[in-house]
Design an enzyme around this catalytic site. Structure first.
Site, PDB file in Angstrom:
ATOM      1  N   HIS A   1       0.847  -1.190   0.000  1.00  0.00           N
ATOM      2  CA  HIS A   1       0.000   0.000   0.000  1.00  0.00           C
ATOM      3  C   HIS A   1       0.887   1.247   0.000  1.00  0.00           C
ATOM      4  O   HIS A   1       2.069   1.180   0.321  1.00  0.00           O
ATOM      5  CB  HIS A   1      -0.951  -0.038   1.205  1.00  0.00           C
ATOM      6  CG  HIS A   1      -2.045  -1.049   1.018  1.00  0.00           C
ATOM      7  ND1 HIS A   1      -2.598  -1.767   2.052  1.00  0.00           N
ATOM      8  CD2 HIS A   1      -2.685  -1.451  -0.119  1.00  0.00           C
ATOM      9  CE1 HIS A   1      -3.531  -2.564   1.554  1.00  0.00           C
ATOM     10  NE2 HIS A   1      -3.592  -2.401   0.258  1.00  0.00           N
TER      11      HIS A   1
ATOM     12  N   LYS B   1       5.057   1.605   0.528  1.00  0.00           N
ATOM     13  CA  LYS B   1       5.905   1.400  -0.657  1.00  0.00           C
ATOM     14  C   LYS B   1       7.371   1.722  -0.375  1.00  0.00           C
ATOM     15  O   LYS B   1       8.254   0.976  -0.824  1.00  0.00           O
ATOM     16  CB  LYS B   1       5.368   2.205  -1.841  1.00  0.00           C
ATOM     17  CG  LYS B   1       4.116   1.550  -2.478  1.00  0.00           C
ATOM     18  CD  LYS B   1       3.599   2.347  -3.653  1.00  0.00           C
ATOM     19  CE  LYS B   1       2.484   1.630  -4.406  1.00  0.00           C
ATOM     20  NZ  LYS B   1       1.221   1.463  -3.682  1.00  0.00           N
TER      21      LYS B   1
ATOM     22  N   THR C   1       1.455  -5.810  -8.046  1.00  0.00           N
ATOM     23  CA  THR C   1       0.376  -4.918  -8.464  1.00  0.00           C
ATOM     24  C   THR C   1       1.007  -3.711  -9.174  1.00  0.00           C
ATOM     25  O   THR C   1       2.190  -3.418  -9.027  1.00  0.00           O
ATOM     26  CB  THR C   1      -0.454  -4.475  -7.259  1.00  0.00           C
ATOM     27  OG1 THR C   1       0.423  -4.059  -6.203  1.00  0.00           O
ATOM     28  CG2 THR C   1      -1.337  -5.611  -6.755  1.00  0.00           C
ATOM     29  N   GLY C   2       0.176  -3.008  -9.953  1.00  0.00           N
ATOM     30  CA  GLY C   2       0.685  -2.061 -10.939  1.00  0.00           C
ATOM     31  C   GLY C   2       1.628  -0.983 -10.434  1.00  0.00           C
ATOM     32  O   GLY C   2       2.753  -0.843 -10.937  1.00  0.00           O
ATOM     33  N   THR C   3       1.183  -0.226  -9.446  1.00  0.00           N
ATOM     34  CA  THR C   3       2.010   0.901  -9.007  1.00  0.00           C
ATOM     35  C   THR C   3       3.210   0.404  -8.215  1.00  0.00           C
ATOM     36  O   THR C   3       4.329   0.914  -8.389  1.00  0.00           O
ATOM     37  CB  THR C   3       1.165   1.876  -8.151  1.00  0.00           C
ATOM     38  OG1 THR C   3      -0.075   2.097  -8.805  1.00  0.00           O
ATOM     39  CG2 THR C   3       1.878   3.199  -7.967  1.00  0.00           C
ATOM     40  N   THR C   4       2.986  -0.581  -7.378  1.00  0.00           N
ATOM     41  CA  THR C   4       4.102  -1.178  -6.637  1.00  0.00           C
ATOM     42  C   THR C   4       5.163  -1.676  -7.616  1.00  0.00           C
ATOM     43  O   THR C   4       6.362  -1.414  -7.436  1.00  0.00           O
ATOM     44  CB  THR C   4       3.605  -2.378  -5.796  1.00  0.00           C
ATOM     45  OG1 THR C   4       2.608  -1.926  -4.878  1.00  0.00           O
ATOM     46  CG2 THR C   4       4.739  -3.027  -5.032  1.00  0.00           C
TER      47      THR C   4
ATOM     48  N   SER D   1      -3.254  -2.085 -11.147  1.00  0.00           N
ATOM     49  CA  SER D   1      -3.136  -1.466  -9.833  1.00  0.00           C
ATOM     50  C   SER D   1      -4.139  -2.132  -8.877  1.00  0.00           C
ATOM     51  O   SER D   1      -5.203  -2.604  -9.319  1.00  0.00           O
ATOM     52  CB  SER D   1      -3.435   0.031  -9.949  1.00  0.00           C
ATOM     53  OG  SER D   1      -3.270   0.638  -8.687  1.00  0.00           O
ATOM     54  N   GLY D   2      -3.782  -2.147  -7.600  1.00  0.00           N
ATOM     55  CA  GLY D   2      -4.630  -2.838  -6.626  1.00  0.00           C
ATOM     56  C   GLY D   2      -6.100  -2.452  -6.696  1.00  0.00           C
ATOM     57  O   GLY D   2      -6.971  -3.320  -6.862  1.00  0.00           O
TER      58      GLY D   2
ATOM     59  N   ASP E   1      -5.037  -7.008  -6.962  1.00  0.00           N
ATOM     60  CA  ASP E   1      -5.025  -8.025  -5.880  1.00  0.00           C
ATOM     61  C   ASP E   1      -5.775  -9.276  -6.345  1.00  0.00           C
ATOM     62  O   ASP E   1      -5.374 -10.401  -6.037  1.00  0.00           O
ATOM     63  CB  ASP E   1      -5.709  -7.475  -4.621  1.00  0.00           C
ATOM     64  CG  ASP E   1      -5.022  -6.245  -4.086  1.00  0.00           C
ATOM     65  OD1 ASP E   1      -4.173  -6.365  -3.200  1.00  0.00           O
ATOM     66  OD2 ASP E   1      -5.334  -5.159  -4.591  1.00  0.00           O
TER      67      ASP E   1
ATOM     68  N   ASP F   1      -1.065  -1.415   4.747  1.00  0.00           N
ATOM     69  CA  ASP F   1      -1.179  -0.248   5.620  1.00  0.00           C
ATOM     70  C   ASP F   1      -2.395  -0.472   6.508  1.00  0.00           C
ATOM     71  O   ASP F   1      -3.533  -0.362   6.045  1.00  0.00           O
ATOM     72  CB  ASP F   1      -1.340   1.017   4.782  1.00  0.00           C
ATOM     73  CG  ASP F   1      -1.576   2.234   5.643  1.00  0.00           C
ATOM     74  OD1 ASP F   1      -1.486   2.119   6.892  1.00  0.00           O
ATOM     75  OD2 ASP F   1      -1.854   3.307   5.078  1.00  0.00           O
TER      76      ASP F   1
ATOM     77  N   HIS G   1     -10.760  -0.892  -1.897  1.00  0.00           N
ATOM     78  CA  HIS G   1     -10.888  -2.261  -2.411  1.00  0.00           C
ATOM     79  C   HIS G   1     -10.611  -3.284  -1.304  1.00  0.00           C
ATOM     80  O   HIS G   1     -10.057  -4.346  -1.557  1.00  0.00           O
ATOM     81  CB  HIS G   1      -9.938  -2.462  -3.595  1.00  0.00           C
ATOM     82  CG  HIS G   1      -8.495  -2.149  -3.290  1.00  0.00           C
ATOM     83  ND1 HIS G   1      -8.071  -0.939  -2.801  1.00  0.00           N
ATOM     84  CD2 HIS G   1      -7.386  -2.906  -3.396  1.00  0.00           C
ATOM     85  CE1 HIS G   1      -6.763  -0.963  -2.627  1.00  0.00           C
ATOM     86  NE2 HIS G   1      -6.316  -2.146  -2.969  1.00  0.00           N
TER      87      HIS G   1
ATOM     88  N   ASP H   1     -11.260  -6.952  -1.931  1.00  0.00           N
ATOM     89  CA  ASP H   1     -10.262  -7.641  -2.765  1.00  0.00           C
ATOM     90  C   ASP H   1      -9.062  -8.064  -1.914  1.00  0.00           C
ATOM     91  O   ASP H   1      -8.481  -9.144  -2.115  1.00  0.00           O
ATOM     92  CB  ASP H   1      -9.758  -6.732  -3.889  1.00  0.00           C
ATOM     93  CG  ASP H   1     -10.848  -6.303  -4.850  1.00  0.00           C
ATOM     94  OD1 ASP H   1     -12.025  -6.611  -4.597  1.00  0.00           O
ATOM     95  OD2 ASP H   1     -10.521  -5.647  -5.858  1.00  0.00           O
TER      96      ASP H   1
ATOM     97  N   ARG I   1      -7.334 -14.435   2.105  1.00  0.00           N
ATOM     98  CA  ARG I   1      -8.050 -15.697   2.290  1.00  0.00           C
ATOM     99  C   ARG I   1      -7.541 -16.781   1.348  1.00  0.00           C
ATOM    100  O   ARG I   1      -7.304 -17.921   1.764  1.00  0.00           O
ATOM    101  CB  ARG I   1      -9.554 -15.484   2.079  1.00  0.00           C
ATOM    102  CG  ARG I   1     -10.344 -16.770   2.219  1.00  0.00           C
ATOM    103  CD  ARG I   1     -11.828 -16.628   1.927  1.00  0.00           C
ATOM    104  NE  ARG I   1     -12.410 -17.942   1.890  1.00  0.00           N
ATOM    105  CZ  ARG I   1     -12.393 -18.730   0.822  1.00  0.00           C
ATOM    106  NH1 ARG I   1     -11.867 -18.321  -0.318  1.00  0.00           N
ATOM    107  NH2 ARG I   1     -12.908 -19.942   0.883  1.00  0.00           N
TER     108      ARG I   1
HETATM  109  O1  LIG Z   1      -3.639  -1.494  -3.502  1.00  0.00           O
HETATM  110  C1  LIG Z   1      -2.746  -2.299  -3.530  1.00  0.00           C
HETATM  111  C2  LIG Z   1      -2.890  -3.588  -2.841  1.00  0.00           C
HETATM  112  O2  LIG Z   1      -4.123  -3.756  -2.208  1.00  0.00           O
HETATM  113  C3  LIG Z   1      -1.507  -2.031  -4.258  1.00  0.00           C
HETATM  114  O3  LIG Z   1      -1.774  -1.532  -5.531  1.00  0.00           O
HETATM  115  P1  LIG Z   1      -0.685  -0.673  -6.276  1.00  0.00           P
HETATM  116  O4  LIG Z   1       0.587  -1.440  -6.272  1.00  0.00           O
HETATM  117  O5  LIG Z   1      -1.198  -0.496  -7.678  1.00  0.00           O
HETATM  118  O6  LIG Z   1      -0.568   0.632  -5.531  1.00  0.00           O
END
Ligand SMILES: O=C(CO)COP(=O)(O)O
Length: 127
Positions: A8, A12, A34-37, A54-55, A60, A80, A87, A90, A96
């Protein structure tokens, strides 16, 4: 062996520091994120990482689908716990499905090293 990396926004920087410290170990895995990470990690380390959505846009769930298909062997997901996420369902589903499939999962920095160490031990055993 395939490993997913997720963080989150508030976490990061911690995941980037972790990836820098353990880059040589992480290079031994097929990585997804995930996309931004994923983009932040690629920019910081140059690691080869398959980026999902992205999450909040389904990333996710895409990683959860990999776990359900048993094509992901471990997850490091620095959550976090102090910020509400749009989300959240998700995120819960991802945690789970890790439990359903006995997939090693670290949700904070303190356990990330332990999970990575264990996966490295398994990799060494396979070689
Ligand atoms: O929201 C996230 C995981 O729940 C992470 O998503 P990003 O890596 O796209 O910020």
């Amino acid at each position: 062996m395939r490993l997913a990396l997720i963080a989150h926004d508030e976490k990061k920087p911690d995941l980037i520091s972790f990836a820098e410290e353990r880059q040589a170990d992480l290079e031994r895995f097929e990585l997804m994120a995930t996309g931004t990470t994923g983009q932040r990690l690629i920019d910081a380390t140059g690691l080869d990482i398959e980026r999902k959505q992205s999450g909040p846009l389904g990333g996710d769930m895409q990683i959860g689908a990999e776990i359900a298909s048993e094509t992901c062997d471990g997850v490091i997901f620095l959550r976090d716990p102090l910020t509400a996420q749009p989300h959240e369902p998700d995120i819960s589903a991802l945690l789970r499905i890790c439990d359903v499939h006995q997939t090693p999962l670290a949700t904070n920095l303190a356990s990330a090293d332990a999970v990575l160490d264990e996966l490295i031990r398994q990799l060494d055993g396979e070689e």
